[in-house]
Each structure stands twice: as C-alpha cells, then as structure tokens.
Design a protein around this motif. Structure first.
Motif, PDB file in Angstrom:
ATOM      1  N   HIS A  51      -3.182   6.596   9.566  1.00  0.00           N
ATOM      2  CA  HIS A  51      -3.080   5.849   8.311  1.00  0.00           C
ATOM      3  C   HIS A  51      -4.473   5.399   7.840  1.00  0.00           C
ATOM      4  O   HIS A  51      -4.786   5.484   6.641  1.00  0.00           O
ATOM      5  CB  HIS A  51      -2.142   4.657   8.490  1.00  0.00           C
ATOM      6  CG  HIS A  51      -1.710   4.034   7.215  1.00  0.00           C
ATOM      7  ND1 HIS A  51      -0.957   4.694   6.264  1.00  0.00           N
ATOM      8  CD2 HIS A  51      -1.927   2.791   6.712  1.00  0.00           C
ATOM      9  CE1 HIS A  51      -0.734   3.898   5.241  1.00  0.00           C
ATOM     10  NE2 HIS A  51      -1.308   2.740   5.484  1.00  0.00           N
ATOM     11  N   HIS A  54      -6.345   8.400   6.407  1.00  0.00           N
ATOM     12  CA  HIS A  54      -5.771   8.765   5.111  1.00  0.00           C
ATOM     13  C   HIS A  54      -6.207   7.794   4.010  1.00  0.00           C
ATOM     14  O   HIS A  54      -6.699   8.209   2.955  1.00  0.00           O
ATOM     15  CB  HIS A  54      -4.246   8.810   5.213  1.00  0.00           C
ATOM     16  CG  HIS A  54      -3.573   9.044   3.902  1.00  0.00           C
ATOM     17  ND1 HIS A  54      -3.536  10.285   3.298  1.00  0.00           N
ATOM     18  CD2 HIS A  54      -2.931   8.188   3.057  1.00  0.00           C
ATOM     19  CE1 HIS A  54      -2.904  10.177   2.138  1.00  0.00           C
ATOM     20  NE2 HIS A  54      -2.523   8.919   1.975  1.00  0.00           N
ATOM     21  N   LEU A  55      -6.039   6.496   4.256  1.00  0.00           N
ATOM     22  CA  LEU A  55      -6.396   5.502   3.235  1.00  0.00           C
ATOM     23  C   LEU A  55      -7.896   5.450   2.978  1.00  0.00           C
ATOM     24  O   LEU A  55      -8.330   5.343   1.833  1.00  0.00           O
ATOM     25  CB  LEU A  55      -5.888   4.123   3.643  1.00  0.00           C
ATOM     26  CG  LEU A  55      -4.388   3.890   3.543  1.00  0.00           C
ATOM     27  CD1 LEU A  55      -4.049   2.470   3.981  1.00  0.00           C
ATOM     28  CD2 LEU A  55      -3.901   4.133   2.126  1.00  0.00           C
ATOM     29  N   LYS A  58      -8.855   8.377   0.939  1.00  0.00           N
ATOM     30  CA  LYS A  58      -8.337   8.212  -0.431  1.00  0.00           C
ATOM     31  C   LYS A  58      -9.191   7.231  -1.231  1.00  0.00           C
ATOM     32  O   LYS A  58      -9.520   7.479  -2.394  1.00  0.00           O
ATOM     33  CB  LYS A  58      -6.893   7.719  -0.360  1.00  0.00           C
ATOM     34  CG  LYS A  58      -6.246   7.517  -1.704  1.00  0.00           C
ATOM     35  CD  LYS A  58      -4.824   7.027  -1.536  1.00  0.00           C
ATOM     36  CE  LYS A  58      -4.218   6.668  -2.878  1.00  0.00           C
ATOM     37  NZ  LYS A  58      -2.922   6.011  -2.721  1.00  0.00           N
ATOM     38  N   GLU A  59      -9.562   6.115  -0.626  1.00  0.00           N
ATOM     39  CA  GLU A  59     -10.283   5.067  -1.346  1.00  0.00           C
ATOM     40  C   GLU A  59     -11.802   5.270  -1.399  1.00  0.00           C
ATOM     41  O   GLU A  59     -12.434   4.950  -2.396  1.00  0.00           O
ATOM     42  CB  GLU A  59      -9.984   3.703  -0.728  1.00  0.00           C
ATOM     43  CG  GLU A  59      -8.561   3.247  -0.927  1.00  0.00           C
ATOM     44  CD  GLU A  59      -8.194   3.078  -2.406  1.00  0.00           C
ATOM     45  OE1 GLU A  59      -9.003   2.501  -3.150  1.00  0.00           O
ATOM     46  OE2 GLU A  59      -7.115   3.535  -2.793  1.00  0.00           O
TER      47      GLU A  59
END
Length: 135
Positions: A51, A54-55, A58-59
């Motif tokens: 997680h 992934h985050l 993404k950010e």
C-alpha cells in the motif's frame, strides 16, 4: 542545512501529501544515504509495504526506492560540482562504490559525473556555497 541546500535539484514531491506519505518522504530525505528497509518506511507510514509503494508512487511520482535514488543523485550533483572526488561522493551519498554512483548518475543526469563536472567547469557556472557535511 535546509533541504534546499542539500537537494537543490529535487522537485520530485508535491507540496501537499498525506501525513503518512510526508513522514515517509521526510525519512527518505533525512536518511537518503542509508539503506532504509521498506518495512521501516511502511511501519512509519502505518500501512502495508504494498500500500505504501502504491500510494507513494501515485502521489510523488516514483516508488520510495527510486525517489531515494533521485535524492542521492541530486546530492551527488552538488558534491561533484564542488569538486569532491568521486569515490568520496559515492560514499557520502550511499552508493555501494564509484561504479554504482557513475551508473545511476548517468541514468538520471544523462552523463557520467566526470563529464558533468567537466561541463560545469567549462561553463564556469558559479555555484552557491554548499555544506559538504552530512546531516
């Protein structure tokens, strides 16, 4: 020294991140020259490794390890420009050796560090004073 002095070329993060991702990013900035296990970053962020990756990707635009490499290369650029020998630059920025530094520097910057230093010298680019001390 302030982050802008250590990493003048780093513009790889958005100004607004969730607190968990900001803690992760700050830990990478503070410990850019260290091997920081993903498990530690995930614990700091309070989420699973998958997680977090992934985050963060993404950010921030890059996974944590790639971001850390960008930080290392950004610091290496400053040190190379200041005339620090490449073997010392490699050690100071967390690369395994000079060859590792050269390979990743070339991948990120587009030229090896020696060529980068020669280019700066030929252009007589005035550089801001930077502290060579690790913080």
């Amino acid at each position: 020294p302030p982050r802008s002095t250590l990493f003048p070329y780093t513009t790889l993060f958005r100004s607004i991140l969730t607190p968990a991702l900001a803690r992760t990013r700050d830990a990478l900035h503070e410990r850019f020259a260290e091997d920081v296990p993903l498990e530690q970053l995930a614990a700091l962020a309070g989420m699973s490794k998958c997680h977090l990756v992934h985050l963060f990707h993404k950010e921030v635009g890059l996974p944590p390890h790639a971001y850390q490499i960008q930080l290392r290369v950004a610091r290496a650029r400053v040190l190379v420009a200041a005339g620090v020998p490449l073997a010392e630059v490699a050690t100071m920025t967390g690369f395994a050796d000079q060859s590792h530094l050269t390979r990743l520097f070339k991948r990120v910057v587009g030229m090896p560090p020696g060529q980068y230093a020669a280019l700066l010298a030929a252009q007589s680019v005035p550089l801001p004073h930077v502290s060579l001390a690790m913080t």
